[in-house]
Design a protein around this motif. Structure first.
Motif, PDB file in Angstrom:
ATOM      1  N   GLY A 170       0.777  -1.229   0.000  1.00 28.52           N
ATOM      2  CA  GLY A 170       0.000   0.000   0.000  1.00 28.52           C
ATOM      3  C   GLY A 170       0.804   1.270   0.000  1.00 28.52           C
ATOM      4  N   GLY A 171       2.081   1.221  -0.386  1.00 32.09           N
ATOM      5  CA  GLY A 171       2.931   2.402  -0.367  1.00 32.09           C
ATOM      6  C   GLY A 171       3.141   3.020  -1.734  1.00 32.09           C
ATOM      7  N   ASN A 172       4.110   3.917  -1.789  1.00 33.71           N
ATOM      8  CA  ASN A 172       4.379   4.646  -3.025  1.00 33.71           C
ATOM      9  C   ASN A 172       4.894   3.749  -4.145  1.00 33.71           C
ATOM     10  OD1 ASN A 172       3.986   7.687  -2.559  1.00 33.71           O
ATOM     11  ND2 ASN A 172       5.081   7.037  -0.728  1.00 33.71           N
ATOM     12  N   THR A 191      -4.013  -4.363  -0.531  1.00 31.47           N
ATOM     13  CA  THR A 191      -3.393  -3.575   0.534  1.00 31.47           C
ATOM     14  C   THR A 191      -3.949  -4.029   1.885  1.00 31.47           C
ATOM     15  OG1 THR A 191      -5.097  -1.843   0.403  1.00 31.47           O
ATOM     16  CG2 THR A 191      -3.129  -1.558  -0.959  1.00 31.47           C
ATOM     17  N   PRO A 195      -5.983   2.196   0.718  1.00 35.37           N
ATOM     18  CA  PRO A 195      -4.886   3.136   0.439  1.00 35.37           C
ATOM     19  C   PRO A 195      -5.303   4.571   0.726  1.00 35.37           C
ATOM     20  CG  PRO A 195      -5.857   2.331  -1.603  1.00 35.37           C
ATOM     21  CD  PRO A 195      -6.450   1.504  -0.502  1.00 35.37           C
ATOM     22  N   ARG A 196      -4.335   5.334   1.222  1.00 26.05           N
ATOM     23  CA  ARG A 196      -4.596   6.737   1.560  1.00 26.05           C
ATOM     24  C   ARG A 196      -3.725   7.622   0.675  1.00 26.05           C
ATOM     25  NH1 ARG A 196      -3.751   7.597   7.715  1.00 26.05           N
ATOM     26  NH2 ARG A 196      -1.680   6.849   7.128  1.00 26.05           N
ATOM     27  N   LEU A 198      -2.324  11.222  -0.676  1.00 28.33           N
ATOM     28  CA  LEU A 198      -2.078  12.597  -0.260  1.00 28.33           C
ATOM     29  C   LEU A 198      -2.756  13.569  -1.226  1.00 28.33           C
ATOM     30  CD1 LEU A 198       1.655  12.071   0.561  1.00 28.33           C
ATOM     31  CD2 LEU A 198       0.018  12.986   2.188  1.00 28.33           C
ATOM     32  N   LEU A 207       6.144  16.708   3.363  1.00 26.65           N
ATOM     33  CA  LEU A 207       6.223  15.544   4.238  1.00 26.65           C
ATOM     34  C   LEU A 207       7.422  15.649   5.170  1.00 26.65           C
ATOM     35  CD1 LEU A 207       5.364  12.665   1.752  1.00 26.65           C
ATOM     36  CD2 LEU A 207       3.849  13.822   3.353  1.00 26.65           C
ATOM     37  N   GLY A 229       1.380  10.726   9.076  1.00 30.03           N
ATOM     38  CA  GLY A 229       0.411   9.652   9.058  1.00 30.03           C
ATOM     39  C   GLY A 229      -1.022  10.127   8.916  1.00 30.03           C
ATOM     40  N   GLY A 232      -1.828  10.878   4.807  1.00 29.46           N
ATOM     41  CA  GLY A 232      -1.920   9.821   3.814  1.00 29.46           C
ATOM     42  C   GLY A 232      -0.576   9.175   3.602  1.00 29.46           C
ATOM     43  N   ASP A 233      -0.523   8.217   2.688  1.00 32.92           N
ATOM     44  CA  ASP A 233       0.689   7.435   2.470  1.00 32.92           C
ATOM     45  C   ASP A 233       1.286   7.614   1.081  1.00 32.92           C
ATOM     46  OD1 ASP A 233       0.430   6.117   5.026  1.00 32.92           O
ATOM     47  OD2 ASP A 233      -1.201   4.960   4.140  1.00 32.92           O
ATOM     48  N   ILE A 234       0.471   7.915   0.091  1.00 38.42           N
ATOM     49  CA  ILE A 234       0.902   7.843  -1.303  1.00 38.42           C
ATOM     50  C   ILE A 234       0.950   9.232  -1.920  1.00 38.42           C
ATOM     51  CG2 ILE A 234       0.301   6.947  -3.588  1.00 38.42           C
ATOM     52  CD1 ILE A 234      -1.029   4.583  -2.109  1.00 38.42           C
TER      53      ILE A 234
END
Length: 344
Positions: A170-172, A191, A195-196, A198, A207, A229, A232-234
């Motif tokens: 679930g990351g970049n 995931t 997924p979250r 940005l 970031l 956090g 978001g993550d992406i």
């Protein structure tokens, strides 16, 4: 002094050591296992993009040359060229193809660095080996007979043309690889949690500043702001935004087990795949420090800033926030290296 690792964190450390008046190759030496400059960037897939434009993806002393395409987010090859020239610009004299096997304590308050190319004795050792050499794949029951590879082994989307591909993570990296592979293959994205993404206007610079503010607040005894956090993550680089427009950024929950032809989902149904790409992250490459007996229950070396708690002559940089705010990023490595060298 010995710096183990000649990637972005090792080079940033070398820059500040040199600026403090130490002579590369005499007062300190940087050793690196790779044959060529560029650190982990030299082993990443060619179309990978940084999360920030070049002005916010630079090491200390010399800004990365601009990249005008793709909204200003440079590809891996541009970063490799920059790191290669950076090393030359500051005459950091990195010794290459040197694989460090262990670091041990010696007499007289010194550390011994043992490698396949000889041994060094040092007052201080900086470990900057990163994580790329330790890809992590989670354990699932069952067995899949198709093709499997990790992010570290991925090169190009055309290798999967016409295939059914499962992308896990679930990351970049997962989002960027999904965006590419989905243009030539049938993809499914898995995931651990939804997924979250940005906001489109948030990149690596924002970031880093948020992570730094959180770190300083915690050091001052203030409340934990939650850092990045909560956002978001992406990061929505151009390829991921395009994938969103094609409506392929749809993820489903993890499967229950592997089967010969694919996976079995938690509801008992099965799906067939030709390949699985595991975008499931990396672990710190700390095997060379095993002989010092420093690891905590979580497998990491407890640190106070960059300094190892149980071995004051050892510093670690570039492994994540536990060795400095965003120290695994280009801009973060530079700022952490400045603090590290100031402390030394």
């Amino acid at each position: 002094m010995v710096v183990i690792g000649g990637g972005q964190a090792g080079l940033a450390t070398g820059f500040y050591l040199r600026r403090s008046g130490l002579v590369p190759g005499a007062d300190f030496v940087i050793v690196d296992a790779a044959e060529q400059p560029g650190g982990a960037w030299a082993r990443m897939w060619p179309t990978l993009r940084t999360f920030s434009p070049t002005q916010y993806s630079s090491l200390p002393g010399w800004m990365m040359p601009p990249w005008t395409g793709d909204s200003g987010y440079p590809p891996a090859a541009h970063v490799v060229d920059y790191l290669t020239r950076y090393e030359q610009r500051y005459n950091l004299a990195v010794r290459r193809s040197v694989s460090v096997r262990s670091v041990t304590r010696g007499d007289g308050g010194l550390l011994h660095v043992h490698s396949d190319r000889g041994e060094w004795t040092a007052d201080q050792v900086v470990s900057a080996t990163g994580t790329w050499s330790r890809p992590f794949i989670p354990t699932y029951p069952g067995r899949f007979s198709g093709r499997q590879l990790h992010t570290a082994d991925y090169r190009q989307a055309s290798d999967f043309a016409g295939d059914r591909v499962l992308i896990v993570g679930g990351g970049n990296s997962a989002a960027q690889i999904l965006a590419e592979v989905s243009t030539v293959a049938e993809t499914t994205w898995v995931t651990l949690r939804p997924p979250r993404f940005l906001p489109d206007e948030v990149d690596g610079r924002a970031l880093f500043e948020i992570a730094t503010a959180r770190h300083r607040a915690r050091q001052a005894g203030g409340p934990d702001t939650g850092g990045v956090g909560g956002l978001g993550d992406i990061v929505m680089v151009e390829s991921v935004r395009e994938a969103r427009d094609r409506d392929v950024l749809q993820a489903r929950e993890p499967f229950a087990r592997l089967v010969d032809h694919g996976v079995r989902w938690r509801d008992g149904s099965e799906s067939s795949f030709d390949a699985i790409i595991w975008c499931t992250g990396f672990r710190p490459a700390l095997g060379h420090l095993r002989t010092l007996g420093l690891r905590g229950h979580d497998g990491l070396v407890p640190t106070d800033g960059t300094q190892a708690v149980k071995e004051s002559r050892l510093h670690l940089i570039g492994y994540g926030d536990w060795t400095g705010p965003a120290s695994a990023t280009l801009i973060g490595a530079g700022r952490t290296a400045r603090e590290l060298v100031t402390h030394l």
